[in-house]
Design an enzyme around this catalytic site. Structure first.
Site, PDB file in Angstrom:
ATOM      1  N   TYR A 149       0.801  -1.225   0.000  1.00  0.00           N
ATOM      2  CA  TYR A 149       0.000   0.000   0.000  1.00  0.00           C
ATOM      3  C   TYR A 149       0.832   1.272   0.000  1.00  0.00           C
ATOM      4  CZ  TYR A 149      -4.086  -2.925   0.965  1.00  0.00           C
ATOM      5  OH  TYR A 149      -5.078  -3.859   0.890  1.00  0.00           O
ATOM      6  N   LYS A 168       3.881 -14.928   3.383  1.00  0.00           N
ATOM      7  CA  LYS A 168       3.867 -15.695   2.131  1.00  0.00           C
ATOM      8  C   LYS A 168       5.309 -15.805   1.653  1.00  0.00           C
ATOM      9  CE  LYS A 168       1.549 -17.624  -1.311  1.00  0.00           C
ATOM     10  NZ  LYS A 168       0.671 -18.805  -1.180  1.00  0.00           N
ATOM     11  N   ASP A 194      -2.506 -18.157   2.927  1.00  0.00           N
ATOM     12  CA  ASP A 194      -3.656 -18.884   2.363  1.00  0.00           C
ATOM     13  C   ASP A 194      -4.154 -19.938   3.341  1.00  0.00           C
ATOM     14  OD1 ASP A 194      -1.128 -19.797   1.757  1.00  0.00           O
ATOM     15  OD2 ASP A 194      -1.560 -20.420  -0.276  1.00  0.00           O
ATOM     16  N   ASP A 220      -5.144  -6.431   5.996  1.00  0.00           N
ATOM     17  CA  ASP A 220      -6.382  -5.788   5.553  1.00  0.00           C
ATOM     18  C   ASP A 220      -7.444  -6.860   5.294  1.00  0.00           C
ATOM     19  OD1 ASP A 220      -8.182  -3.975   4.609  1.00  0.00           O
ATOM     20  OD2 ASP A 220      -7.072  -3.413   2.824  1.00  0.00           O
TER      21      ASP A 220
END
Ligand code: NAD
Length: 337
Positions: A127, A176, A209, A233
């Site tokens: 972001y 990740k 995930d 988020d």
């Protein structure tokens, strides 16, 4: 909390003033001696002062260091992409802290068993910009992510300190790093180093995930989650959904010099002016604010009153299936303090 502590109060737009009236009614009933300094932001500020985020509002937050904020409507096509994002940037509010807890008598998939906090890095990651179109024909777009050691260290430390100060036992680092080897890899590396300094708190790691699946299937296994901006988020909204949606989801944006407490939901233009908005999310944010001000017993007192009112199904707002309104709900909570 100092004697006569002053907080900046931003009533906001849409249902904002209605839920703020309700929240301040309950806060006043707690008799904590808090002073309020009103400041404008959003559409209300644009109408009064000709700008979305007046300098006087910034000064007020800077001076008081603590703000309670109702939702703001960001007008399409004006100045900032989001006033909330702008506030986070200007005050370097690096920690977005979102508790998700099961409450009774809500339309929730998990009416019990969930009690977790997502700690999201609020200033870096995906972001930092809006990305670019990198081909003239508009067929290719790219986005740069930024993760720093400093940014990772302070957010992970925040999560572990929060665990320590609230007696929570476990921090799950969500990443990740298997694919995003540089950015998520750095975050995970730093998280492991910080975790080693908190031997009494269990630390586990989970790929994002898998984390989403685990949250839906076995949310009770989570205590505190710490993660980077984009994952946080998404995960924090997923968690709000587990426990009954936006009307019950508070959030805090915390930096070294200022902290802003708010409901996670928006200004709900569809129900604005009807007096039926659920004030719980903002009231739960008041609870976070009292914790932040060093008043954990008062925060617990407030949360107990909210839970007792939900349990009694006393004057609940229509989104919770009740026939009450914003103010009757607030009065029912105040009566149980
Ligand atoms: P929203 O959260 O305002 O509303 C979504 C739905 O949830 C609506 O049906 C609304 O009636 C309902 N809802 C929300 N809060 C509720 C409450 N307390 N009680 C009962 N029902 C409630 O989302 P939106 O419609 O996408 O956004 C409206 C405006 O709010 C937009 O301008 C958006 O930019 C802004 N917004 C502000 C913030 C913030 O200031 N933190 C956050 C999100 C959206």
């Amino acid at each position: 909390m100092t004697q006569n502590q002053t907080i900046t109060v931003i009533r906001g737009d849409g249902i904002g003033p209605e839920i703020m009236d309700a929240a301040l009614y309950v806060l006043d009933a707690m008799k904590l001696g808090l002073q309020y300094e009103e400041a404008d932001a959003g559409m209300a500020a644009l109408e009064k002062h000709g700008e979305l985020l007046p300098a006087a509002t910034m000064d007020s937050i800077r001076r008081n260091r603590v703000a309670l904020k109702s939702p703001l409507t960001t007008p399409v096509g004006e100045g900032f992409s989001s006033i909330n994002v702008e506030l986070r940037k200007r005050f370097d509010l690096y920690a977005n802290v979102r508790p998700a807890k099961s409450f009774p008598n809500t339309k929730s998939r998990f009416p019990s068993g969930v009690d977790l906090i997502t700690v999201r890095e609020n200033t870096e990651g995906a972001y930092i910009g809006e990305g670019q179109m990198t081909s003239e024909d508009g067929q290719i777009a790219t986005l740069t992510q930024k993760v720093t050691r400093k940014g990772s260290e302070r957010i992970v430390r925040y999560a572990f300190d929060l665990a320590r100060s609230t007696g929570r036992k476990k921090v799950t680092v969500v990443h990740k790093a298997n694919i995003l080897k540089s950015t998520s890899g750095l975050f995970l590396k730093v998280a492991r180093e910080v975790a080693a300094q908190y031997p009494e708190i269990q630390c586990n790691e989970m790929i994002v995930d898998n984390c989403c699946m685990q949250l839906v299937m076995k949310p009770e296994q989570f205590d505190i989650i710490v993660t980077t901006n984009l994952f946080g988020d998404i995960i924090s909204d997923l968690c709000a959904g587990l426990v009954g949606g936006l009307g019950l989801a508070p959030g805090a944006n915390i930096g070294a010099d200022a902290a802003i407490f708010e409901a996670v939901h928006g200004s709900a233009p569809d129900i604005a002016g009807k007096g039926i908005a659920n004030p719980c999310a903002l009231l739960l944010a008041v609870g976070q604010m009292l914790d932040h001000l060093g008043k954990p017993d008062e925060a617990a007192r407030l949360r107990h009153a909210i839970v007792a009112t939900l349990e009694a199904k006393d004057s609940l707002t229509p989104d919770l299936g009740g026939e009450g309104n914003t103010m009757s709900f607030a009065k029912a909570i105040a009566g149980r303090l």
